[in-house]
Write a protein that holds these residues in place. Structure first.
Motif, PDB file in Angstrom:
ATOM      1  N   VAL A  66       0.855  -1.180   0.000  1.00 50.76           N
ATOM      2  CA  VAL A  66       0.000   0.000   0.000  1.00 50.76           C
ATOM      3  C   VAL A  66       0.895   1.236   0.000  1.00 50.76           C
ATOM      4  CG1 VAL A  66      -1.811   1.261   1.210  1.00 50.76           C
ATOM      5  CG2 VAL A  66      -1.790  -1.238   1.268  1.00 50.76           C
ATOM      6  N   GLY A  67       0.794   2.043  -1.054  1.00 53.18           N
ATOM      7  CA  GLY A  67       1.593   3.257  -1.130  1.00 53.18           C
ATOM      8  C   GLY A  67       3.083   2.998  -1.045  1.00 53.18           C
ATOM      9  N   GLY A  68       3.538   1.884  -1.592  1.00 55.08           N
ATOM     10  CA  GLY A  68       4.954   1.552  -1.551  1.00 55.08           C
ATOM     11  C   GLY A  68       5.409   0.905  -0.267  1.00 55.08           C
ATOM     12  N   GLU A  69       4.508   0.686   0.673  1.00 56.62           N
ATOM     13  CA  GLU A  69       4.828   0.055   1.950  1.00 56.62           C
ATOM     14  C   GLU A  69       4.157  -1.321   2.029  1.00 56.62           C
ATOM     15  OE1 GLU A  69       6.720   1.341   4.420  1.00 56.62           O
ATOM     16  OE2 GLU A  69       7.104   3.249   3.417  1.00 56.62           O
ATOM     17  N   PRO A  78       2.662   5.098   6.136  1.00 56.63           N
ATOM     18  CA  PRO A  78       2.881   6.527   5.905  1.00 56.63           C
ATOM     19  C   PRO A  78       2.575   6.886   4.452  1.00 56.63           C
ATOM     20  CG  PRO A  78       4.975   5.364   6.012  1.00 56.63           C
ATOM     21  CD  PRO A  78       3.911   4.367   6.377  1.00 56.63           C
ATOM     22  N   VAL A  79       2.304   8.163   4.225  1.00 55.18           N
ATOM     23  CA  VAL A  79       2.038   8.662   2.872  1.00 55.18           C
ATOM     24  C   VAL A  79       2.973   9.832   2.618  1.00 55.18           C
ATOM     25  CG1 VAL A  79       0.331   9.683   1.324  1.00 55.18           C
ATOM     26  CG2 VAL A  79      -0.365   7.916   2.955  1.00 55.18           C
ATOM     27  N   ASP A  80       3.783   9.760   1.572  1.00 54.18           N
ATOM     28  CA  ASP A  80       4.778  10.801   1.273  1.00 54.18           C
ATOM     29  C   ASP A  80       5.648  11.084   2.499  1.00 54.18           C
ATOM     30  OD1 ASP A  80       3.644  11.022  -1.261  1.00 54.18           O
ATOM     31  OD2 ASP A  80       2.258  12.602  -0.619  1.00 54.18           O
ATOM     32  N   ARG A  81       6.017   9.997   3.193  1.00 57.71           N
ATOM     33  CA  ARG A  81       6.890  10.048   4.374  1.00 57.71           C
ATOM     34  C   ARG A  81       6.217  10.663   5.600  1.00 57.71           C
ATOM     35  NH1 ARG A  81      12.897  11.697   2.004  1.00 57.71           N
ATOM     36  NH2 ARG A  81      13.037   9.991   0.468  1.00 57.71           N
ATOM     37  N   TYR A 108      -7.642   8.048   6.704  1.00 61.94           N
ATOM     38  CA  TYR A 108      -7.106   8.466   7.994  1.00 61.94           C
ATOM     39  C   TYR A 108      -6.390   9.801   7.834  1.00 61.94           C
ATOM     40  CZ  TYR A 108      -3.047   5.972   5.998  1.00 61.94           C
ATOM     41  OH  TYR A 108      -2.048   5.513   5.175  1.00 61.94           O
ATOM     42  N   THR A 109      -5.954  10.356   8.962  1.00 63.87           N
ATOM     43  CA  THR A 109      -5.306  11.663   8.975  1.00 63.87           C
ATOM     44  C   THR A 109      -3.818  11.490   9.273  1.00 63.87           C
ATOM     45  OG1 THR A 109      -7.350  12.730   9.708  1.00 63.87           O
ATOM     46  CG2 THR A 109      -5.308  13.940  10.056  1.00 63.87           C
ATOM     47  N   LEU A 110      -2.998  12.268   8.587  1.00 61.39           N
ATOM     48  CA  LEU A 110      -1.554  12.234   8.797  1.00 61.39           C
ATOM     49  C   LEU A 110      -1.146  13.276   9.840  1.00 61.39           C
ATOM     50  CD1 LEU A 110      -0.454  12.006   5.061  1.00 61.39           C
ATOM     51  CD2 LEU A 110      -0.758  10.115   6.678  1.00 61.39           C
ATOM     52  N   ARG A 111       0.084  13.142  10.338  1.00 61.62           N
ATOM     53  CA  ARG A 111       0.561  14.070  11.364  1.00 61.62           C
ATOM     54  C   ARG A 111       0.669  15.501  10.848  1.00 61.62           C
ATOM     55  NH1 ARG A 111       5.391  10.659  14.449  1.00 61.62           N
ATOM     56  NH2 ARG A 111       4.035   8.983  15.234  1.00 61.62           N
ATOM     57  N   ASP A 112       0.804  15.662   9.527  1.00 64.91           N
ATOM     58  CA  ASP A 112       0.874  17.020   8.975  1.00 64.91           C
ATOM     59  C   ASP A 112      -0.508  17.619   8.729  1.00 64.91           C
ATOM     60  OD1 ASP A 112      -0.048  15.686   6.738  1.00 64.91           O
ATOM     61  OD2 ASP A 112       1.792  15.901   5.586  1.00 64.91           O
ATOM     62  N   GLY A 113      -1.562  16.904   9.161  1.00 64.83           N
ATOM     63  CA  GLY A 113      -2.920  17.425   9.071  1.00 64.83           C
ATOM     64  C   GLY A 113      -3.680  17.025   7.828  1.00 64.83           C
ATOM     65  N   ARG A 114      -3.043  16.366   6.880  1.00 66.16           N
ATOM     66  CA  ARG A 114      -3.728  15.964   5.659  1.00 66.16           C
ATOM     67  C   ARG A 114      -4.618  14.743   5.899  1.00 66.16           C
ATOM     68  NH1 ARG A 114       0.342  14.467   1.351  1.00 66.16           N
ATOM     69  NH2 ARG A 114       1.716  14.073   3.148  1.00 66.16           N
ATOM     70  N   ALA A 115      -5.809  14.775   5.325  1.00 63.18           N
ATOM     71  CA  ALA A 115      -6.687  13.606   5.315  1.00 63.18           C
ATOM     72  C   ALA A 115      -6.443  12.858   4.009  1.00 63.18           C
ATOM     73  CB  ALA A 115      -8.144  14.024   5.427  1.00 63.18           C
TER      74      ALA A 115
END
Length: 271
Positions: A34-37, A71-74, A245-252
């Motif tokens: 998923v997403g390279g992971e 993770p998405v885009d690190r 889900y939501t990332l730590r940088d605030g992106r959904a």
């Protein structure tokens, strides 16, 4: 045999059964990218049931999942991947009406470690009402198994081509059950495999929602060597899956989850 007579025989068998039952069911999904992971979700479910009489019972169920959120885009998810669902429900089923009334506490593991942080918003409905309409059943549900908390209609058309086979055509679940041999029962089902959780970040300061959406085809083989003991093996194919889900940088974000197999088992006892 008439419907009433068949129901009476079933009710007699249920009434004679031990009132308590327990069940434990682990499950592992095959590794997916998923997403390279590489991710490999796992889950386990434990349940205690108390039958009050032939038509009603209470249920306490706990499900733990490691969603293995990538993770998405690190950018890492704004929660850990460990989530829990604790359901308390009452069920009433007879030949004309089926009621399932319950509520589910669905949160991340760190929320359970801070019980004073739990809120009413962490609860989700687990409600269903089915009523007979001629040869079919009509239904109205309120739950999150479609990957979102929704109120939606359903239906079921039961068929029994032979005494050993029972087919149910409907939405959201269709199934075919048959008795393979004495003490052995098999089933194939197509059903939703979605759920949502209200989760916390590491500091238990921010709240967000994680939703898993998917459908699955599941085959089970159940063995009941004694009246008080049963074991089940299961495997299936999970498809049309996604995670929100939501990332730590605030992106959904919403990521697609590739289709793939899963494997499970369960063991249960009555007393």
């Amino acid at each position: 045999m008439s419907v009433a007579a068949a129901w009476l025989l079933g009710a007699t068998a249920v009434a004679a059964a031990p009132p308590w039952s327990i069940n434990w069911a682990p499950r592992v999904d095959a590794e997916r990218h998923v997403g390279g992971e590489s991710v490999r979700p796992v889950r386990q479910t434990s349940a205690v049931t108390r039958r009050f009489e032939a038509r009603s019972r209470g249920l306490l169920q706990h499900e733990f999942r490691d969603l293995d959120l990538p993770p998405v885009d690190r950018a890492k998810p704004d929660t850990n991947s460990y989530v829990h669902r604790l359901t308390l429900a009452w069920q009433f089923h007879d030949d004309a009406l089926r009621l399932d009334l319950g509520a589910t506490l669905a949160v991340s593991s760190n929320a359970l470690k801070n019980a004073d942080d739990l809120e009413f918003a962490d609860l989700r409905p687990a409600v269903g009402a089915q009523w007979r309409a001629g040869a079919a059943w009509l239904a109205l549900y309120a739950d999150d198994r479609l990957g979102r908390t929704l109120v939606y209609p359903g239906f079921e058309v039961p068929l029994q081509p032979t005494p050993a086979h029972a087919i149910s055509l409907g939405f959201p679940v269709s199934s075919w059950r048959w008795e393979a041999a004495p003490s052995w029962q098999s089933a194939v089902a197509v059903e939703p495999d979605g759920a949502c959780w209200r989760v916390r970040d590491e500091a238990v300061e921010r709240r967000s929602e994680v939703c898993s959406r998917a459908w699955q085809t599941r085959f089970t083989l159940r063995w009941q060597p004694a009246r008080w003991l049963e074991a089940t093996a299961a495997f299936g194919w999970r498809f049309d899956g996604s995670l929100e889900y939501t990332l730590r940088d605030g992106r959904a974000v919403e990521v697609d989850v590739p289709a793939g197999p899963f494997y499970g088992a369960s063991i249960g006892a009555r007393f």
